[in-house]
Write a protein that holds these residues in place. Structure first.
Motif, PDB file in Angstrom:
ATOM      1  N   LYS A  74       0.870  -1.175   0.000  1.00  0.00           N
ATOM      2  CA  LYS A  74       0.000   0.000   0.000  1.00  0.00           C
ATOM      3  C   LYS A  74       0.906   1.224   0.000  1.00  0.00           C
ATOM      4  O   LYS A  74       1.657   1.444   0.956  1.00  0.00           O
ATOM      5  N   ASP A  75       0.873   1.968  -1.086  1.00  0.00           N
ATOM      6  CA  ASP A  75       1.753   3.132  -1.230  1.00  0.00           C
ATOM      7  C   ASP A  75       3.207   2.773  -0.953  1.00  0.00           C
ATOM      8  O   ASP A  75       3.947   3.518  -0.298  1.00  0.00           O
ATOM      9  N   GLY A  76       3.609   1.614  -1.431  1.00  0.00           N
ATOM     10  CA  GLY A  76       5.000   1.201  -1.351  1.00  0.00           C
ATOM     11  C   GLY A  76       5.400   0.510  -0.070  1.00  0.00           C
ATOM     12  O   GLY A  76       6.551   0.071   0.059  1.00  0.00           O
ATOM     13  N   LEU A  77       4.492   0.367   0.887  1.00  0.00           N
ATOM     14  CA  LEU A  77       4.794  -0.283   2.154  1.00  0.00           C
ATOM     15  C   LEU A  77       3.953  -1.543   2.319  1.00  0.00           C
ATOM     16  O   LEU A  77       2.791  -1.594   1.882  1.00  0.00           O
ATOM     17  N   ASP A  78       4.515  -2.549   2.989  1.00  0.00           N
ATOM     18  CA  ASP A  78       3.783  -3.795   3.212  1.00  0.00           C
ATOM     19  C   ASP A  78       2.481  -3.519   3.961  1.00  0.00           C
ATOM     20  O   ASP A  78       2.442  -2.719   4.901  1.00  0.00           O
TER      21      ASP A  78
ATOM     22  N   ALA B  64     -10.494   3.443  12.830  1.00  0.00           N
ATOM     23  CA  ALA B  64     -11.684   3.104  13.618  1.00  0.00           C
ATOM     24  C   ALA B  64     -12.876   2.815  12.722  1.00  0.00           C
ATOM     25  O   ALA B  64     -13.710   1.956  13.050  1.00  0.00           O
ATOM     26  N   ASP B  65     -12.963   3.502  11.591  1.00  0.00           N
ATOM     27  CA  ASP B  65     -14.091   3.269  10.680  1.00  0.00           C
ATOM     28  C   ASP B  65     -13.778   2.217   9.621  1.00  0.00           C
ATOM     29  O   ASP B  65     -14.598   1.970   8.734  1.00  0.00           O
ATOM     30  N   GLY B  66     -12.583   1.594   9.692  1.00  0.00           N
ATOM     31  CA  GLY B  66     -12.225   0.554   8.732  1.00  0.00           C
ATOM     32  C   GLY B  66     -11.854   1.071   7.367  1.00  0.00           C
ATOM     33  O   GLY B  66     -11.641   0.279   6.442  1.00  0.00           O
ATOM     34  N   ALA B  67     -11.723   2.405   7.199  1.00  0.00           N
ATOM     35  CA  ALA B  67     -11.446   2.996   5.884  1.00  0.00           C
ATOM     36  C   ALA B  67      -9.965   3.351   5.786  1.00  0.00           C
ATOM     37  O   ALA B  67      -9.478   4.215   6.510  1.00  0.00           O
ATOM     38  N   PHE B  68      -9.265   2.693   4.897  1.00  0.00           N
ATOM     39  CA  PHE B  68      -7.852   2.981   4.651  1.00  0.00           C
ATOM     40  C   PHE B  68      -7.719   3.992   3.517  1.00  0.00           C
ATOM     41  O   PHE B  68      -8.474   3.946   2.537  1.00  0.00           O
ATOM     42  N   GLY B  69      -6.742   4.883   3.651  1.00  0.00           N
ATOM     43  CA  GLY B  69      -6.427   5.803   2.570  1.00  0.00           C
ATOM     44  C   GLY B  69      -5.216   5.308   1.794  1.00  0.00           C
ATOM     45  O   GLY B  69      -4.268   4.794   2.386  1.00  0.00           O
ATOM     46  N   PHE B  70      -5.237   5.450   0.480  1.00  0.00           N
ATOM     47  CA  PHE B  70      -4.124   4.982  -0.345  1.00  0.00           C
ATOM     48  C   PHE B  70      -4.210   5.607  -1.732  1.00  0.00           C
ATOM     49  O   PHE B  70      -5.282   6.029  -2.183  1.00  0.00           O
ATOM     50  N   SER B  71      -3.056   5.645  -2.401  1.00  0.00           N
ATOM     51  CA  SER B  71      -3.018   6.056  -3.803  1.00  0.00           C
ATOM     52  C   SER B  71      -2.587   4.905  -4.703  1.00  0.00           C
ATOM     53  O   SER B  71      -2.693   5.004  -5.923  1.00  0.00           O
ATOM     54  N   LYS B  72      -2.068   3.808  -4.093  1.00  0.00           N
ATOM     55  CA  LYS B  72      -1.732   2.633  -4.877  1.00  0.00           C
ATOM     56  C   LYS B  72      -1.817   1.387  -4.014  1.00  0.00           C
ATOM     57  O   LYS B  72      -1.359   1.369  -2.870  1.00  0.00           O
TER      58      LYS B  72
ATOM     59  N   ASP C 272      -2.491  -1.987   9.511  1.00  0.00           N
ATOM     60  CA  ASP C 272      -1.920  -1.389   8.304  1.00  0.00           C
ATOM     61  C   ASP C 272      -0.500  -1.923   8.120  1.00  0.00           C
ATOM     62  O   ASP C 272      -0.310  -3.037   7.643  1.00  0.00           O
ATOM     63  N   TRP C 273       0.500  -1.162   8.512  1.00  0.00           N
ATOM     64  CA  TRP C 273       1.892  -1.634   8.440  1.00  0.00           C
ATOM     65  C   TRP C 273       2.116  -2.779   9.418  1.00  0.00           C
ATOM     66  O   TRP C 273       2.797  -3.745   9.137  1.00  0.00           O
ATOM     67  N   HIS C 274       1.513  -2.684  10.610  1.00  0.00           N
ATOM     68  CA  HIS C 274       1.613  -3.716  11.637  1.00  0.00           C
ATOM     69  C   HIS C 274       0.331  -4.528  11.664  1.00  0.00           C
ATOM     70  O   HIS C 274      -0.758  -3.997  11.480  1.00  0.00           O
ATOM     71  N   ILE C 275       0.460  -5.807  11.938  1.00  0.00           N
ATOM     72  CA  ILE C 275      -0.682  -6.719  11.892  1.00  0.00           C
ATOM     73  C   ILE C 275      -1.785  -6.341  12.882  1.00  0.00           C
ATOM     74  O   ILE C 275      -2.968  -6.541  12.616  1.00  0.00           O
ATOM     75  N   GLY C 276      -1.397  -5.758  14.035  1.00  0.00           N
ATOM     76  CA  GLY C 276      -2.394  -5.445  15.052  1.00  0.00           C
ATOM     77  C   GLY C 276      -2.548  -3.969  15.330  1.00  0.00           C
ATOM     78  O   GLY C 276      -3.280  -3.591  16.246  1.00  0.00           O
ATOM     79  N   LEU C 277      -1.871  -3.110  14.588  1.00  0.00           N
ATOM     80  CA  LEU C 277      -1.907  -1.675  14.831  1.00  0.00           C
ATOM     81  C   LEU C 277      -2.231  -0.937  13.539  1.00  0.00           C
ATOM     82  O   LEU C 277      -1.946  -1.407  12.451  1.00  0.00           O
ATOM     83  N   GLY C 278      -2.825   0.239  13.685  1.00  0.00           N
ATOM     84  CA  GLY C 278      -2.996   1.128  12.542  1.00  0.00           C
ATOM     85  C   GLY C 278      -4.270   0.923  11.749  1.00  0.00           C
ATOM     86  O   GLY C 278      -4.424   1.544  10.696  1.00  0.00           O
TER      87      GLY C 278
ATOM     88  N   GLU D  81      -4.358   2.495  -8.722  1.00  0.00           N
ATOM     89  CA  GLU D  81      -3.323   3.515  -8.774  1.00  0.00           C
ATOM     90  C   GLU D  81      -3.952   4.793  -9.296  1.00  0.00           C
ATOM     91  O   GLU D  81      -4.580   4.803 -10.361  1.00  0.00           O
ATOM     92  N   GLY D  82      -3.829   5.878  -8.536  1.00  0.00           N
ATOM     93  CA  GLY D  82      -4.443   7.134  -8.932  1.00  0.00           C
ATOM     94  C   GLY D  82      -4.508   8.096  -7.769  1.00  0.00           C
ATOM     95  O   GLY D  82      -3.737   7.986  -6.811  1.00  0.00           O
ATOM     96  N   PRO D  83      -5.429   9.066  -7.832  1.00  0.00           N
ATOM     97  CA  PRO D  83      -5.574  10.021  -6.738  1.00  0.00           C
ATOM     98  C   PRO D  83      -5.873   9.286  -5.426  1.00  0.00           C
ATOM     99  O   PRO D  83      -6.530   8.238  -5.413  1.00  0.00           O
ATOM    100  N   GLU D  84      -5.385   9.849  -4.327  1.00  0.00           N
ATOM    101  CA  GLU D  84      -5.620   9.192  -3.038  1.00  0.00           C
ATOM    102  C   GLU D  84      -7.110   9.053  -2.776  1.00  0.00           C
ATOM    103  O   GLU D  84      -7.893   9.978  -3.018  1.00  0.00           O
ATOM    104  N   LYS D  85      -7.488   7.869  -2.287  1.00  0.00           N
ATOM    105  CA  LYS D  85      -8.883   7.612  -1.977  1.00  0.00           C
ATOM    106  C   LYS D  85      -8.965   6.877  -0.654  1.00  0.00           C
ATOM    107  O   LYS D  85      -7.994   6.277  -0.190  1.00  0.00           O
ATOM    108  N   ARG D  86     -10.115   6.914  -0.027  1.00  0.00           N
ATOM    109  CA  ARG D  86     -10.378   6.166   1.203  1.00  0.00           C
ATOM    110  C   ARG D  86     -11.438   5.117   0.896  1.00  0.00           C
ATOM    111  O   ARG D  86     -12.438   5.397   0.233  1.00  0.00           O
ATOM    112  N   LEU D  87     -11.199   3.919   1.394  1.00  0.00           N
ATOM    113  CA  LEU D  87     -12.097   2.806   1.098  1.00  0.00           C
ATOM    114  C   LEU D  87     -12.258   1.962   2.349  1.00  0.00           C
ATOM    115  O   LEU D  87     -11.273   1.615   3.018  1.00  0.00           O
ATOM    116  N   VAL D  88     -13.492   1.643   2.681  1.00  0.00           N
ATOM    117  CA  VAL D  88     -13.783   0.803   3.847  1.00  0.00           C
ATOM    118  C   VAL D  88     -13.504  -0.652   3.483  1.00  0.00           C
ATOM    119  O   VAL D  88     -14.034  -1.167   2.500  1.00  0.00           O
TER     120      VAL D  88
END
Length: 554
Positions: free
Chosen positions: A384-388, A424-432, A415-421, A492-499
């Motif tokens: 996600k944006d170049g990070l695991d 709260a609403d389950g929506a991750f932001g990403f551009s890729k 997110d980056w960590h299996i149990g952290l990040g 891949e594109g403009p940053e978006k948030r997705l649940v």
């Protein structure tokens, strides 16, 4: 480098005003808010530095060791009503309440050093410091007792038994001694019932676990149950290492549950070579090792590899073999974690049947020689944006040098960590978002946009059409500074948030085959079949089934 040389090499990093050893912090991205590159004074490094000073025994070092020890002891949480009672921070600059969140493992890591001091160097401490260390060890032991980690937490389950077992003898406390013996016996029985270590094939924690059994055998004198369990576990872990070690590349094979680097460290290779009594290829020069502070003494005197296993570290005897092993057993057999590793004298290639993409996971991993430089390393990742990205999951089916795979998103991971990040609403932001297959080697090549080649082997990626959140998946290849890659781009594109919930649909699958450089790829590749809320990827006799909609990890 012997212990005296290690200590002397650190002299430029020692601050006589603070009485602490300093170094550059390499943050893993969790627990600490301190940025990577900051000069810090690590509690773990300093307590083992003090232990090394005591081990050398020089009169000139004793006052320094005492000052360092007192500085570290002062950082322990001593309030018994505090949930963090008995633990230390990672760094002196960031007390436990400032961490994000605190790391309870530091009761184990620091406590183990205190065990050595009280068991092996009491005569060099003086009565006052001995009393201070004893009190700190008792607090650490009760923290470990209260936390009582599950046996699936391999290295800490064993280390905690070492610390509480030693503390039980130091404090003459039968409850701690009984707890330590029962904890390690439970771990041994659990591991046998599971089929292997839950933290499978870890190039970090397999060795930590092995060394913790050695710590028990070194420090514990009268607890026969604990000693017997440690001996059995020591032999078992050596058997696991021998099974997965690949002599031609000097690497542990995949899959791997917890890894911090792509190649075994120079220190680990040196340990294996000495313990097994055979020369072992080193992929990483000592000067190029990344990671924590360079002082790595742990106080443990290592035992040799069992005689009957030493030949496995010298050569692969069979033309080929396939290891299929259960690592995690669930009540529903379909949810078991089962690894498959294909081994020849020149190739080791393995995968796990189900996993997530936490940065420490290696769900598909292979090595083979690639000339005079480092071995070729083939790895599957999700970025996600170049990070695991931990909230992507994978199902894999493998037979020998061929595998099929299918991706799904996860509703209960970080997110980056299996149990952290996880938001709260389950929506991750990403551009890729991308599922990536990487090949690292000095001579790595990308051929025809889907073949990763180096030396005598190549990985052929058979990508299938797919979709993510209603849009098509796109396959592409490319090159970075030290590797080539093929990836399935989900977005891949403009940053978006997705649940990431049960409504999010993902279909992204395909196949991989590792072939000799001159061998032709399969003429008929894998096929994808959608079936309601599930989809399947089939390639001859191989088939994997995956949820098309985001689901839980467990």
């Amino acid at each position: 480098m012997n212990l005296r040389e290690q200590v002397e090499s650190q002299e430029p990093n020692f601050n006589p005003e603070l009485n602490l050893l300093g170094g550059v912090f390499n943050s893993p991205g969790y627990h600490s808010r301190i940025p990577s590159g900051t000069w810090v004074h690590s509690t773990r490094t300093n307590i083992y530095y003090a232990l090394a000073l005591l081990e050398l025994g020089d009169e000139a070092y004793r006052d320094r060791a005492a000052a360092v020890i007192r500085n570290i002891l002062a950082l322990q949480v001593t309030d018994p009503y505090d949930p963090a009672f008995g633990i230390w921070p990672w760094n002196c600059e960031e007390p436990v309440p400032m961490m994000a969140p605190p790391d309870w493992n530091w009761a184990d890591f620091i406590g183990a050093a205190l065990c050595h001091m009280l068991k092996e160097h009491r005569d060099r401490l003086g009565d006052g410091l001995t009393a201070e260390i004893t009190a700190a060890l008792e607090r650490a032991a009760w923290s470990i007792f209260r936390r009582n980690v599950r046996p699936g937490y391999t290295n800490i389950a064993i280390m905690g038994a070492a610390v509480t077992g030693c503390a039980g003898e130091v404090l003459n406390n039968p409850l701690l001694s009984e707890y330590a013996a029962r904890r390690l016996e439970t771990f041994l029985a659990y591991t046998e019932e599971q089929g292997g270590l839950n933290e499978y094939n870890s190039p970090t924690y397999s060795f930590v676990a092995l060394h913790e059994t050695e710590r028990i055998l070194q420090l514990v004198g009268g607890n026969r149950r604990l000693i017997d369990a440690a001996r059995k576990l020591h032999a078992f872990i050596w058997g696991e290492l021998a099974k997965q070690f690949h002599p031609a590349t000097g690497q542990l094979g995949g899959p791997q549950s917890r890894a911090y680097a792509e190649y075994l460290s120079a220190n680990t290779v040196a340990f294996l070579s000495e313990a097994a009594g055979v020369p072992i290829r080193r992929a990483v020069p000592e000067a190029k090792e990344a990671g924590l502070l360079s002082f790595t003494y742990d106080g443990v005197r290592h035992l040799p590899c069992p005689e009957e296993l030493r030949g496995r570290f010298a050569a692969v005897a069979e033309p080929e073999r396939e290891i299929v092993q259960r690592f995690v057993r669930r009540s529903d057999p379909a949810m078991n974690f089962i690894g498959t590793t294909y081994v020849t004298p020149e190739l080791i290639f393995g995968s796990i049947n189900r996993e997530c993409f936490w940065t420490q996971r290696r769900p598909m991993l292979g090595y083979w020689p690639a000339g005079e430089g480092r071995p070729a390393m083939f790895r599957m990742r999700f970025l996600k944006d170049g990070l695991d990205f931990s909230s992507a999951g994978i199902r894999i089916a493998q037979s020998k040098n061929r595998a099929v795979f299918a991706v799904s998103m996860l509703t209960d991971r970080g997110d980056w960590h299996i149990g952290l990040g996880r938001p709260a609403d389950g929506a991750f932001g990403f551009s890729k978002l991308a599922l990536r297959f990487e090949l690292a080697a000095d001579c790595a090549e990308l051929i025809d946009g889907h073949i990763l080649a180096a030396g005598a082997f190549r990985a052929v990626i058979h990508g299938l059409p797919g979709s993510f959140a209603g849009n098509p998946v796109r396959w592409q290849g490319g090159r970075d500074a030290d590797r080539v890659w093929v990836e399935a781009v989900l977005y891949e594109g403009p940053e978006k948030r997705l649940v990431f919930d049960e409504a999010l649909k993902t279909v992204a699958g395909g196949g991989v085959e590792i072939l000799p450089a001159e061998a032709a790829a399969a003429s008929a590749g894998p096929v994808l079949l959608e079936d309601g809320r599930m989809y399947r990827v089939r390639w001859g006799e191989l088939e994997v089934s995956q949820s098309a909609f985001a689901c839980t990890y467990d």
